[in-house]
Design a protein around this motif. Sequence first.
Motif, PDB file in Angstrom:
ATOM      1  N   ASP A   1       0.861  -1.181   0.000  1.00 34.98           N
ATOM      2  CA  ASP A   1       0.000   0.000   0.000  1.00 34.98           C
ATOM      3  C   ASP A   1       0.899   1.234   0.000  1.00 34.98           C
ATOM      4  O   ASP A   1       1.526   1.563   1.001  1.00 34.98           O
ATOM      5  CB  ASP A   1      -0.891  -0.028   1.241  1.00 34.98           C
ATOM      6  N   LEU A   2       0.975   1.911  -1.150  1.00 33.86           N
ATOM      7  CA  LEU A   2       1.864   3.059  -1.319  1.00 33.86           C
ATOM      8  C   LEU A   2       1.176   4.311  -0.788  1.00 33.86           C
ATOM      9  O   LEU A   2       0.093   4.678  -1.238  1.00 33.86           O
ATOM     10  CB  LEU A   2       2.205   3.240  -2.794  1.00 33.86           C
ATOM     11  N   THR A   3       1.803   4.968   0.182  1.00 35.70           N
ATOM     12  CA  THR A   3       1.256   6.194   0.754  1.00 35.70           C
ATOM     13  C   THR A   3       2.287   7.306   0.660  1.00 35.70           C
ATOM     14  O   THR A   3       3.492   7.066   0.754  1.00 35.70           O
ATOM     15  CB  THR A   3       0.853   5.996   2.221  1.00 35.70           C
ATOM     16  N   VAL A   4       1.796   8.516   0.468  1.00 38.76           N
ATOM     17  CA  VAL A   4       2.643   9.690   0.349  1.00 38.76           C
ATOM     18  C   VAL A   4       2.276  10.666   1.454  1.00 38.76           C
ATOM     19  O   VAL A   4       1.110  11.071   1.569  1.00 38.76           O
ATOM     20  CB  VAL A   4       2.476  10.367  -1.032  1.00 38.76           C
ATOM     21  N   SER A   5       3.245  11.028   2.287  1.00 38.77           N
ATOM     22  CA  SER A   5       3.010  11.991   3.364  1.00 38.77           C
ATOM     23  C   SER A   5       3.604  13.339   2.971  1.00 38.77           C
ATOM     24  O   SER A   5       4.633  13.411   2.302  1.00 38.77           O
ATOM     25  CB  SER A   5       3.641  11.499   4.664  1.00 38.77           C
ATOM     26  N   ARG A   6       2.941  14.416   3.387  1.00 36.16           N
ATOM     27  CA  ARG A   6       3.359  15.769   3.045  1.00 36.16           C
ATOM     28  C   ARG A   6       4.010  16.456   4.230  1.00 36.16           C
ATOM     29  O   ARG A   6       3.616  16.241   5.378  1.00 36.16           O
ATOM     30  CB  ARG A   6       2.143  16.595   2.609  1.00 36.16           C
TER      31      ARG A   6
ATOM     32  N   ILE B   1      12.252   3.826 -16.456  1.00 41.86           N
ATOM     33  CA  ILE B   1      11.052   3.748 -17.287  1.00 41.86           C
ATOM     34  C   ILE B   1       9.842   3.727 -16.367  1.00 41.86           C
ATOM     35  O   ILE B   1       9.779   2.932 -15.424  1.00 41.86           O
ATOM     36  CB  ILE B   1      11.066   2.500 -18.169  1.00 41.86           C
ATOM     37  N   ALA B   2       8.891   4.600 -16.615  1.00 38.47           N
ATOM     38  CA  ALA B   2       7.688   4.692 -15.787  1.00 38.47           C
ATOM     39  C   ALA B   2       6.642   3.693 -16.300  1.00 38.47           C
ATOM     40  O   ALA B   2       5.763   4.046 -17.085  1.00 38.47           O
ATOM     41  CB  ALA B   2       7.145   6.115 -15.794  1.00 38.47           C
ATOM     42  N   TYR B   3       6.757   2.450 -15.873  1.00 41.59           N
ATOM     43  CA  TYR B   3       5.769   1.441 -16.258  1.00 41.59           C
ATOM     44  C   TYR B   3       4.472   1.686 -15.480  1.00 41.59           C
ATOM     45  O   TYR B   3       4.495   1.731 -14.241  1.00 41.59           O
ATOM     46  CB  TYR B   3       6.284   0.042 -15.945  1.00 41.59           C
ATOM     47  N   PRO B   4       3.350   1.828 -16.144  1.00 40.98           N
ATOM     48  CA  PRO B   4       2.107   2.126 -15.411  1.00 40.98           C
ATOM     49  C   PRO B   4       1.682   1.020 -14.463  1.00 40.98           C
ATOM     50  O   PRO B   4       1.014   1.282 -13.465  1.00 40.98           O
ATOM     51  CB  PRO B   4       1.072   2.331 -16.536  1.00 40.98           C
ATOM     52  N   GLN B   5       2.063  -0.246 -14.775  1.00 39.95           N
ATOM     53  CA  GLN B   5       1.641  -1.357 -13.931  1.00 39.95           C
ATOM     54  C   GLN B   5       2.552  -1.570 -12.731  1.00 39.95           C
ATOM     55  O   GLN B   5       2.299  -2.443 -11.910  1.00 39.95           O
ATOM     56  CB  GLN B   5       1.546  -2.647 -14.742  1.00 39.95           C
ATOM     57  N   ALA B   6       3.629  -0.786 -12.622  1.00 44.71           N
ATOM     58  CA  ALA B   6       4.521  -0.890 -11.469  1.00 44.71           C
ATOM     59  C   ALA B   6       4.019   0.041 -10.372  1.00 44.71           C
ATOM     60  O   ALA B   6       3.633   1.179 -10.629  1.00 44.71           O
ATOM     61  CB  ALA B   6       5.944  -0.527 -11.854  1.00 44.71           C
ATOM     62  N   THR B   7       4.003  -0.452  -9.148  1.00 41.26           N
ATOM     63  CA  THR B   7       3.554   0.362  -8.027  1.00 41.26           C
ATOM     64  C   THR B   7       4.714   1.218  -7.559  1.00 41.26           C
ATOM     65  O   THR B   7       5.623   0.752  -6.874  1.00 41.26           O
ATOM     66  CB  THR B   7       3.036  -0.529  -6.881  1.00 41.26           C
ATOM     67  N   ALA B   8       4.714   2.460  -7.952  1.00 44.81           N
ATOM     68  CA  ALA B   8       5.795   3.385  -7.609  1.00 44.81           C
ATOM     69  C   ALA B   8       5.267   4.804  -7.705  1.00 44.81           C
ATOM     70  O   ALA B   8       4.209   5.056  -8.301  1.00 44.81           O
ATOM     71  CB  ALA B   8       6.995   3.193  -8.534  1.00 44.81           C
ATOM     72  N   ARG B   9       5.989   5.708  -7.127  1.00 47.93           N
ATOM     73  CA  ARG B   9       5.644   7.124  -7.219  1.00 47.93           C
ATOM     74  C   ARG B   9       6.484   7.736  -8.340  1.00 47.93           C
ATOM     75  O   ARG B   9       7.692   7.908  -8.200  1.00 47.93           O
ATOM     76  CB  ARG B   9       5.938   7.804  -5.884  1.00 47.93           C
ATOM     77  N   PHE B  10       5.847   8.060  -9.433  1.00 52.65           N
ATOM     78  CA  PHE B  10       6.560   8.571 -10.604  1.00 52.65           C
ATOM     79  C   PHE B  10       6.642  10.091 -10.502  1.00 52.65           C
ATOM     80  O   PHE B  10       5.907  10.822 -11.167  1.00 52.65           O
ATOM     81  CB  PHE B  10       5.856   8.128 -11.879  1.00 52.65           C
ATOM     82  N   ALA B  11       7.550  10.554  -9.653  1.00 56.21           N
ATOM     83  CA  ALA B  11       7.701  11.979  -9.370  1.00 56.21           C
ATOM     84  C   ALA B  11       9.155  12.384  -9.573  1.00 56.21           C
ATOM     85  O   ALA B  11      10.054  11.539  -9.550  1.00 56.21           O
ATOM     86  CB  ALA B  11       7.259  12.284  -7.942  1.00 56.21           C
ATOM     87  N   PRO B  12       9.424  13.689  -9.764  1.00 55.68           N
ATOM     88  CA  PRO B  12      10.810  14.141  -9.941  1.00 55.68           C
ATOM     89  C   PRO B  12      11.730  13.750  -8.785  1.00 55.68           C
ATOM     90  O   PRO B  12      12.910  13.487  -9.009  1.00 55.68           O
ATOM     91  CB  PRO B  12      10.663  15.663 -10.056  1.00 55.68           C
ATOM     92  N   THR B  13      11.198  13.714  -7.572  1.00 57.72           N
ATOM     93  CA  THR B  13      12.043  13.336  -6.435  1.00 57.72           C
ATOM     94  C   THR B  13      12.527  11.892  -6.532  1.00 57.72           C
ATOM     95  O   THR B  13      13.531  11.533  -5.923  1.00 57.72           O
ATOM     96  CB  THR B  13      11.272  13.519  -5.108  1.00 57.72           C
ATOM     97  N   GLU B  14      11.822  11.066  -7.297  1.00 57.44           N
ATOM     98  CA  GLU B  14      12.197   9.666  -7.458  1.00 57.44           C
ATOM     99  C   GLU B  14      12.963   9.424  -8.748  1.00 57.44           C
ATOM    100  O   GLU B  14      13.283   8.285  -9.086  1.00 57.44           O
ATOM    101  CB  GLU B  14      10.940   8.780  -7.427  1.00 57.44           C
TER     102      GLU B  14
ATOM    103  N   GLY C   1       6.406  19.462   0.378  1.00 59.47           N
ATOM    104  CA  GLY C   1       7.164  18.318  -0.089  1.00 59.47           C
ATOM    105  C   GLY C   1       6.571  17.029   0.439  1.00 59.47           C
ATOM    106  O   GLY C   1       5.605  17.012   1.211  1.00 59.47           O
ATOM    107  N   SER C   2       7.137  15.899   0.048  1.00 62.56           N
ATOM    108  CA  SER C   2       6.516  14.629   0.395  1.00 62.56           C
ATOM    109  C   SER C   2       7.545  13.529   0.557  1.00 62.56           C
ATOM    110  O   SER C   2       8.687  13.640   0.124  1.00 62.56           O
ATOM    111  CB  SER C   2       5.499  14.246  -0.690  1.00 62.56           C
ATOM    112  N   ALA C   3       7.080  12.455   1.218  1.00 62.59           N
ATOM    113  CA  ALA C   3       7.881  11.247   1.393  1.00 62.59           C
ATOM    114  C   ALA C   3       6.989  10.051   1.111  1.00 62.59           C
ATOM    115  O   ALA C   3       5.767  10.103   1.324  1.00 62.59           O
ATOM    116  CB  ALA C   3       8.448  11.176   2.800  1.00 62.59           C
ATOM    117  N   THR C   4       7.580   8.969   0.643  1.00 62.65           N
ATOM    118  CA  THR C   4       6.818   7.797   0.222  1.00 62.65           C
ATOM    119  C   THR C   4       7.111   6.621   1.127  1.00 62.65           C
ATOM    120  O   THR C   4       8.252   6.397   1.537  1.00 62.65           O
ATOM    121  CB  THR C   4       7.184   7.425  -1.230  1.00 62.65           C
ATOM    122  N   ALA C   5       6.062   5.857   1.444  1.00 60.81           N
ATOM    123  CA  ALA C   5       6.220   4.642   2.231  1.00 60.81           C
ATOM    124  C   ALA C   5       5.303   3.568   1.649  1.00 60.81           C
ATOM    125  O   ALA C   5       4.229   3.871   1.110  1.00 60.81           O
ATOM    126  CB  ALA C   5       5.876   4.893   3.692  1.00 60.81           C
ATOM    127  N   SER C   6       5.747   2.317   1.732  1.00 60.85           N
ATOM    128  CA  SER C   6       4.954   1.195   1.252  1.00 60.85           C
ATOM    129  C   SER C   6       4.739   0.219   2.402  1.00 60.85           C
ATOM    130  O   SER C   6       5.706  -0.239   3.023  1.00 60.85           O
ATOM    131  CB  SER C   6       5.659   0.491   0.090  1.00 60.85           C
TER     132      SER C   6
END
Length: 523
Positions: free
Chosen positions: A228-233, A476-489, A238-243
């Motif tokens: 479960d990918l969550t993004v905290s502000r 490569i930003a694969y749409p089926q991959a669970t990831a945060r496709f953001a500049p910070t990543e 700004g933000s941080a990502t946790a799974s």
Amino acid sequence: MTAVTPYRSRQAAGRDGFAQALRAEWTKLRTVRGWMIGMALSTLLIVLLGLIFAAGSQSSCSAGPVEVPCPVPPTGPGGEAVEDHFYFVHQPLDGDGSITVRVSSLTGELRKPDVTPGVRNVVPGVVPWAKAGVMIKESTRQGATYAAVMITGEHGVRMQHDFTEDVAGLPGRVSASAPRWLRLTRTGDTITGEESADGERWTKVGTARLAGQPEKVRIGLFAASPGDLTVSRNVLGGSATASRFAEATAVMDRVTLRGPAAGGTWSRDDIGVTKELDGTPHHPGRSVLSGGTFTVTGVGDIAPLAEGLPIERLLVGALMGLIAVIVVGVLFVTVEYRRGLIRTTLIAGPRRGRMLAAKAVVVAGAAFACGLLGVAVTVPVGRSLLAANGMPIAFAPLPTELRVIAGTAGLLAVAAVFALGLGALFRRSAMAVVVAVAAFLVPYVLATASILPDEAAKWLLRVTPAAGFAIQQSLIAYPQATARFAPTEGYFPLPPWAGFAVMCAYAGLVLGLAAYRLRRRDV
């Protein structure tokens, strides 16, 4: 009688004149020691900072109190790192055949932040890319070639194969009142995925050609759920990502298996499951068969692995190298204004646009050569250092790696032209350097340092010269991959060459304005 120079002669004269201008500007650049030192410094900064970063980056995993090397992720048929973790209920299939199933439910559980210390906060829920359905897989080895048709948490029916390929079917979720039938058929090395709402009228979702698969493969049912990918502000936006842990449970019945070995004993494998120190599975999957109905629970994902250090992270020194070439690009023209030499230059070559173009070609060529040398050394040597330190490296095909290397050199070349244009436009060194650095580095740092919200960061990297940094993206930003496709990543909003084109447009605009001013006024 007035002699008229033939057209071809004028062309030849123009070429000769531009060649002379190029030689004159190159002579200026190479004979000023400070400018050549600046160009060489850009190479040195790229190499030194990149290799220091690589040497200082280490990775290790713990097995209880002991530090051990991290496991190497499996690789897919294309050589890319993949995640191949799911629960598989299967039988052998020797030759052609098919499997048909009705999926009537897809539910799950999610781990949320604990409310009470020491008490696990697990709630019902399904992540968007939870998946369950039917699969044909070469073997139970992680990374083996496969094709599957599935129902997902929020993306409807999909057909996926070999981790990177994904085709959308009809949207919608499943329930007891709205089940979805799925079918996978193997004919030779071609696999066809179909879906149906009633088991009678079928719609093709897609096909996959799995070349090289053996006659005997595994065919069956599966379930998986990425975290479960969550993004905290933060307070600045700004933000941080946790799974966090998530699992999916599918209820499947009306299973029909056709082909050699059909009707045999079902095998069960928790493919890719993590083991505890005592050998027991960590968050294991499971299945229950009751009256012809399978209830399959799975954890993990079947997708490209959106992890690992991309090769462009080795190019941290390119930012400092960029500043060095900006300074040289500005001084290459402003020194002539400061010392009053511009009039001499214009007398020697009265075509002012040609003179500015020659300066641009010379400074761009020097910046490109120095950048190319620095990057070509840093990437392979830095990769070796990372591998020796146990750091996982994101897969990049050879054409992508070459584009990153040449593109970074091109980034420096265009930045030098941009700086030259500002120098000719402002005719003041300090102002031109400050504006050039601000135009490239300030948007880039703001967008990639978790300071701004994602949309604001993407906007900056679309409309400013910093868009050119997209040329360095190897992920490569694969749409089926669970990831945060953001500049910070490491993901840019524009494709690599589109971002580079935006930067080139800015450089061309500034150089054009400088040429216009130069034609109107010498000093």
